[in-house]
Design a protein around this motif. Structure first.
Motif, PDB file in Angstrom:
ATOM      1  N   VAL A 131       0.765  -1.199  -0.086  1.00  0.00           N
ATOM      2  CA  VAL A 131      -0.041   0.036  -0.004  1.00  0.00           C
ATOM      3  C   VAL A 131       0.930   1.146  -0.033  1.00  0.00           C
ATOM      4  O   VAL A 131       0.653   2.309  -0.443  1.00  0.00           O
ATOM      5  CB  VAL A 131      -0.929   0.003   1.367  1.00  0.00           C
ATOM      6  CG1 VAL A 131      -1.509   1.375   1.549  1.00  0.00           C
ATOM      7  CG2 VAL A 131      -1.988  -1.171   1.008  1.00  0.00           C
TER       8      VAL A 131
ATOM      9  N   TRP B 154      -1.272   1.743  -7.119  1.00  0.00           N
ATOM     10  CA  TRP B 154      -2.503   2.476  -7.112  1.00  0.00           C
ATOM     11  C   TRP B 154      -2.545   3.107  -8.618  1.00  0.00           C
ATOM     12  O   TRP B 154      -3.469   3.828  -8.664  1.00  0.00           O
ATOM     13  CB  TRP B 154      -2.109   3.752  -6.413  1.00  0.00           C
ATOM     14  CG  TRP B 154      -2.253   3.239  -4.904  1.00  0.00           C
ATOM     15  CD1 TRP B 154      -0.986   3.171  -4.053  1.00  0.00           C
ATOM     16  CD2 TRP B 154      -3.218   3.035  -4.039  1.00  0.00           C
ATOM     17  NE1 TRP B 154      -1.338   2.804  -2.677  1.00  0.00           N
ATOM     18  CE2 TRP B 154      -2.867   2.697  -2.643  1.00  0.00           C
ATOM     19  CE3 TRP B 154      -4.752   3.008  -4.186  1.00  0.00           C
ATOM     20  CZ2 TRP B 154      -3.742   2.231  -1.811  1.00  0.00           C
ATOM     21  CZ3 TRP B 154      -5.380   2.506  -3.118  1.00  0.00           C
ATOM     22  CH2 TRP B 154      -4.886   2.255  -1.941  1.00  0.00           C
TER      23      TRP B 154
ATOM     24  N   LEU C 176      -6.131   3.204 -10.329  1.00  0.00           N
ATOM     25  CA  LEU C 176      -6.832   4.367  -9.851  1.00  0.00           C
ATOM     26  C   LEU C 176      -6.735   5.503 -10.413  1.00  0.00           C
ATOM     27  O   LEU C 176      -7.719   6.344 -10.941  1.00  0.00           O
ATOM     28  CB  LEU C 176      -6.499   4.635  -8.272  1.00  0.00           C
ATOM     29  CG  LEU C 176      -7.319   5.921  -7.457  1.00  0.00           C
ATOM     30  CD1 LEU C 176      -8.836   5.684  -7.261  1.00  0.00           C
ATOM     31  CD2 LEU C 176      -6.630   6.255  -6.200  1.00  0.00           C
TER      32      LEU C 176
ATOM     33  N   SER D  26      -0.738  12.705  -1.901  1.00  0.00           N
ATOM     34  CA  SER D  26      -2.134  11.846  -2.209  1.00  0.00           C
ATOM     35  C   SER D  26      -3.459  12.752  -1.852  1.00  0.00           C
ATOM     36  O   SER D  26      -4.424  12.630  -2.410  1.00  0.00           O
ATOM     37  CB  SER D  26      -2.181  10.597  -1.298  1.00  0.00           C
ATOM     38  OG  SER D  26      -1.891  10.731   0.035  1.00  0.00           O
TER      39      SER D  26
ATOM     40  N   ILE E 257      -6.214  13.748  -4.746  1.00  0.00           N
ATOM     41  CA  ILE E 257      -7.622  13.321  -4.369  1.00  0.00           C
ATOM     42  C   ILE E 257      -8.709  14.374  -4.023  1.00  0.00           C
ATOM     43  O   ILE E 257      -9.792  14.422  -4.689  1.00  0.00           O
ATOM     44  CB  ILE E 257      -7.631  12.173  -3.493  1.00  0.00           C
ATOM     45  CG1 ILE E 257      -7.100  10.829  -3.758  1.00  0.00           C
ATOM     46  CG2 ILE E 257      -9.189  11.934  -3.016  1.00  0.00           C
ATOM     47  CD1 ILE E 257      -7.502  10.486  -5.286  1.00  0.00           C
TER      48      ILE E 257
ATOM     49  N   PHE F 240     -12.819   7.981  -3.000  1.00  0.00           N
ATOM     50  CA  PHE F 240     -11.329   7.952  -3.630  1.00  0.00           C
ATOM     51  C   PHE F 240     -10.363   8.324  -2.288  1.00  0.00           C
ATOM     52  O   PHE F 240      -9.338   8.120  -2.456  1.00  0.00           O
ATOM     53  CB  PHE F 240     -11.237   9.197  -4.640  1.00  0.00           C
ATOM     54  CG  PHE F 240     -11.612   8.653  -6.021  1.00  0.00           C
ATOM     55  CD1 PHE F 240     -11.798   7.211  -6.493  1.00  0.00           C
ATOM     56  CD2 PHE F 240     -12.125   9.503  -7.153  1.00  0.00           C
ATOM     57  CE1 PHE F 240     -12.202   6.911  -7.561  1.00  0.00           C
ATOM     58  CE2 PHE F 240     -12.413   8.970  -8.258  1.00  0.00           C
ATOM     59  CZ  PHE F 240     -12.692   7.723  -8.579  1.00  0.00           C
TER      60      PHE F 240
ATOM     61  N   TRP G 222      -7.872   6.141  -0.806  1.00  0.00           N
ATOM     62  CA  TRP G 222      -6.312   5.954  -1.086  1.00  0.00           C
ATOM     63  C   TRP G 222      -5.520   6.661  -0.367  1.00  0.00           C
ATOM     64  O   TRP G 222      -4.546   6.448   0.502  1.00  0.00           O
ATOM     65  CB  TRP G 222      -6.176   6.348  -2.555  1.00  0.00           C
ATOM     66  CG  TRP G 222      -4.600   6.375  -2.999  1.00  0.00           C
ATOM     67  CD1 TRP G 222      -3.668   5.531  -2.719  1.00  0.00           C
ATOM     68  CD2 TRP G 222      -3.990   7.609  -3.380  1.00  0.00           C
ATOM     69  NE1 TRP G 222      -2.546   6.057  -3.024  1.00  0.00           N
ATOM     70  CE2 TRP G 222      -2.641   7.265  -3.686  1.00  0.00           C
ATOM     71  CE3 TRP G 222      -4.399   8.870  -3.927  1.00  0.00           C
ATOM     72  CZ2 TRP G 222      -1.758   7.915  -4.145  1.00  0.00           C
ATOM     73  CZ3 TRP G 222      -3.552   9.730  -4.519  1.00  0.00           C
ATOM     74  CH2 TRP G 222      -2.176   9.257  -4.705  1.00  0.00           C
TER      75      TRP G 222
ATOM     76  N   PHE H 239      -2.676   5.206   2.091  1.00  0.00           N
ATOM     77  CA  PHE H 239      -1.303   5.576   1.780  1.00  0.00           C
ATOM     78  C   PHE H 239      -0.541   6.442   2.572  1.00  0.00           C
ATOM     79  O   PHE H 239       0.614   5.925   3.296  1.00  0.00           O
ATOM     80  CB  PHE H 239      -1.617   6.336   0.431  1.00  0.00           C
ATOM     81  CG  PHE H 239      -0.245   6.680  -0.437  1.00  0.00           C
ATOM     82  CD1 PHE H 239       0.408   5.248  -0.954  1.00  0.00           C
ATOM     83  CD2 PHE H 239       0.231   8.010  -0.949  1.00  0.00           C
ATOM     84  CE1 PHE H 239       1.490   5.521  -1.671  1.00  0.00           C
ATOM     85  CE2 PHE H 239       1.150   7.959  -1.891  1.00  0.00           C
ATOM     86  CZ  PHE H 239       1.776   6.887  -2.220  1.00  0.00           C
TER      87      PHE H 239
END
Length: 191
Positions: free
Chosen positions: A31, A37, A40, A116, A120, A137, A140, A144
């Protein structure tokens, strides 16, 4: 006051990191990396092209890329100015914790969290009126960023501040997009 916050941060890190279970090491080690990822990001790019005209989708993606460069630069500059040791390199606690990664460099603030959460948040701002489920979303950046505590390379405050910097940066770039790019796109439709 700062000493108390930093002490809490270290104690919270040692506690959270110690919750790690060997059976989950592979999951968290995976991860914490970028390549898993990629699907995604392919989905996100596809959604832009499905819901927006090609030109607008391209400008949204360009805005995302410029923001990622900005956030990455800000993160690196801050890390070098603050120069806080990562937990895995901190001799006072590195014998007390589980370490699954051993990067050098500095800890404050987390680039995983800032990048991240910025990506997002900007994606959510762009797509929230087209897809109500787009908030999913956020799974993530949460995974992360939290993986960084699990693998032993970031304190909780590194994650929290990184996430806040990411969210604020996304909001700022969304506003800039609305001020600078959207009027240009609308005016070019009439030409």
């Amino acid at each position: 006051m700062l000493d108390k916050i930093l002490q809490w941060d270290r104690e919270a890190f040692v506690y959270l990191n110690s919750l790690g279970i060997e059976q989950y090491d592979l999951f968290w080690s995976t991860v914490t990396k970028f390549p898993p990822w990629i699907p995604l990001f392919i989905l996100i790019i596809s959604l832009f092209f499905i819901k927006f005209k090609k030109r607008e989708a391209l400008f949204m993606i360009l805005t995302l890329l410029i923001m990622v460069i900005f956030v990455g630069t800000l993160t690196d500059l801050t890390k070098n100015v603050v120069a806080r040791l990562r937990p895995n390199n901190d001799e006072e606690i590195n014998t007390l914790i589980r370490i699954l990664r051993s990067p050098s460099g500095f800890s404050f603030f987390s680039g995983h969290a800032s990048s991240s959460f910025s990506v997002i948040t900007l994606v959510v701002l762009f797509l929230r009126h087209r897809f109500k489920w787009v908030y999913l979303f956020y799974i993530w950046p949460f995974l992360f960023a939290m993986s960084r505590v699990y693998v032993g390379v970031h304190f909780p405050i590194d994650i929290i501040i990184g996430a806040l910097v990411g969210v604020f940066s996304a909001w700022m770039f969304y506003k800039l997009y609305g001020l600078l790019i959207l009027p240009y796109l609308k005016s070019s439709h009439h030409v």
